[in-house]
Design an enzyme around this catalytic site. Structure first.
Site, mmCIF file in Angstrom:
data_model
loop_
_atom_site.group_PDB
_atom_site.id
_atom_site.type_symbol
_atom_site.label_atom_id
_atom_site.label_comp_id
_atom_site.label_asym_id
_atom_site.label_seq_id
_atom_site.Cartn_x
_atom_site.Cartn_y
_atom_site.Cartn_z
ATOM 1 N N LYS A 111 61.763 -18.654 88.074
ATOM 2 C CA LYS A 111 60.488 -18.341 86.904
ATOM 3 C C LYS A 111 60.739 -19.840 86.492
ATOM 4 C CE LYS A 111 61.140 -13.808 85.269
ATOM 5 N NZ LYS A 111 61.674 -12.859 84.652
ATOM 6 N N LYS A 193 58.916 -9.973 97.250
ATOM 7 C CA LYS A 193 59.063 -8.636 96.459
ATOM 8 C C LYS A 193 57.573 -8.310 95.886
ATOM 9 C CE LYS A 193 60.873 -9.817 92.131
ATOM 10 N NZ LYS A 193 61.557 -9.791 91.063
ATOM 11 N N LYS A 196 54.838 -8.345 89.735
ATOM 12 C CA LYS A 196 53.506 -8.440 88.587
ATOM 13 C C LYS A 196 52.681 -9.680 88.844
ATOM 14 C CE LYS A 196 56.338 -5.868 85.745
ATOM 15 N NZ LYS A 196 57.269 -5.746 84.576
#
Ligand code: TYM
Length: 323
Positions: A111, A193, A196
């Site tokens: 992130k 994966k 969103k």
């Protein structure tokens, strides 16, 4: 009967990865266990988000839990920020969590690479908040997708550290990973994966329209072999689609391979499109009214708060913060 805790961040659309990795397990677990499920909004604000739509997104996520079969009569369902004890415990556990352990978390590294302009203290402390969610309720089992196992491991380490320093207080939780739904991959980039924040064409939302589902499945990445066979190393794209097909149809992958023997990817994708439209339609039709959802969350808040406060009383005492 075991104590169970899990949650999902209210960031954008909930997708079939969240459903197959997490919610699907919750629905089964609530039948025989003491389950608490949360919409973890404090986790959602550690990456860029829209404050003017956050409340709507929270209700949207709650509506998805409910539409998928999470039953407020069988579990506690609440919004994380309604129970302030989560932040209190996060601060306390922060005082025993080594910074090095937080820095080596894969999700923190990913992130902070993705949001270079937004590497805040909240992002690094994120796993401590997650540990607090779990430890506040003495959860023994944490049903999640594979990407969260590292955070649950860290939660165990933090609990152990606390118990060693202040006396037996916390249960050491274990993650519960569904074998097949552990990781659902992006339809466009099958080595990543489904997420969103990835390529929107690779991610099927629970409330996607039939047209969108069709477009996304028909354009999913496969390979040039045109043979419907499960092989996660050489045929990631088609294997991911087979896995999704198997989880939604409850047929084994072997049976599906047999059913499509001699047929091409086009036929298989068409069938998968129909299956997904059918299954998601059932969930979509179960959508509840906003006002009813608010009442459920209000009741969940009271139940969760009472349990959390009971636990915090013990923690404060152990740490010398209360008589
Ligand atoms: P989040 O919001 O990223 O994802 C929610 C759940 O969905 C699972 N998941 C997947 N499973 C399979 N395939 C995928 N492609 C996929 N993408 C997501 C995740 O593993 C997760 O179970 N930190 C957590 C939320 C959280 C939490 C908690 C979870 C906060 N506190 C306490 C359990 C217990 C998160 O960001 O999940």
């Amino acid at each position: 009967m075991k104590k169970v805790f899990s949650g999902i961040r209210p960031t954008g659309d909930i997708h079939i990865g969240n459903y197959l990795g997490a919610i699907n397990q919750w629905v089964q677990l609530q039948e025989e266990n003491d389950c608490i499920f949360s919409i973890v909004d404090w986790h959602a604000i550690t990456t860029p988000y829209n404050e003017s739509t956050l409340q709507d997104t929270i209700l949207e996520v709650a509506s998805i839990y409910l539409a998928c079969g999470v039953d407020p009569k069988k579990c506690i369902l609440f919004t994380q920020s309604d129970v302030k004890q989560h932040t209190e415990l996060t601060w306390l556990l922060g005082s025993i969590t080594p910074l090095g352990e937080l820095q080596r978390m894969t999700q923190f590294k990913d992130k902070s690479k993705k949001h270079k302009e937004y590497i805040n203290a909240g992002l690094i402390n994120y796993p401590i908040l997650m540990a607090s969610d779990i430890l506040l309720y003495d959860a023994e089992l944490v049903p999640v997708g594979k990407d969260q196992t590292q955070h649950v491991e860290l939660t165990r380490n933090i609990a152990q550290k606390f118990n060693n320093k202040y006396g037996e207080t916390f249960i050491l939780p274990e993650s519960l990973i569904s074998k097949e739904g552990a990781t659902i991959y992006s339809l466009q980039e099958p080595d990543k994966k489904m997420s969103k924040t990835g390529d929107p064409k690779g991610c099927i939302g629970i409330f996607d329209s039939p047209e969108d589902i069709k477009k996304k499945v028909m354009s999913a990445q496969t390979d040039s072999e045109n043979e419907i066979r499960f092989d996660l190393t050489k045929k990631k794209g088609i294997s991911n689609l087979l896995n999704i097909y198997s989880l939604f149809s409850k047929k084994s992958i072997k049976d599906i391979e047999k059913e499509f023997e001699g047929k091409g990817y086009g036929d298989f994708k068409k069938s998968l499109t129909e299956l997904l439209i059918d299954k998601l339609k059932i969930i979509q039709e179960n959508r509840m009214e906003k006002e009813d959802i608010k009442k459920i969350l209000e009741k969940g808040k009271k139940l969760a708060e009472a349990r959390a406060e009971q636990k915090m009383k013990v923690v404060r005492k152990r740490m010398g913060l209360a008589l």
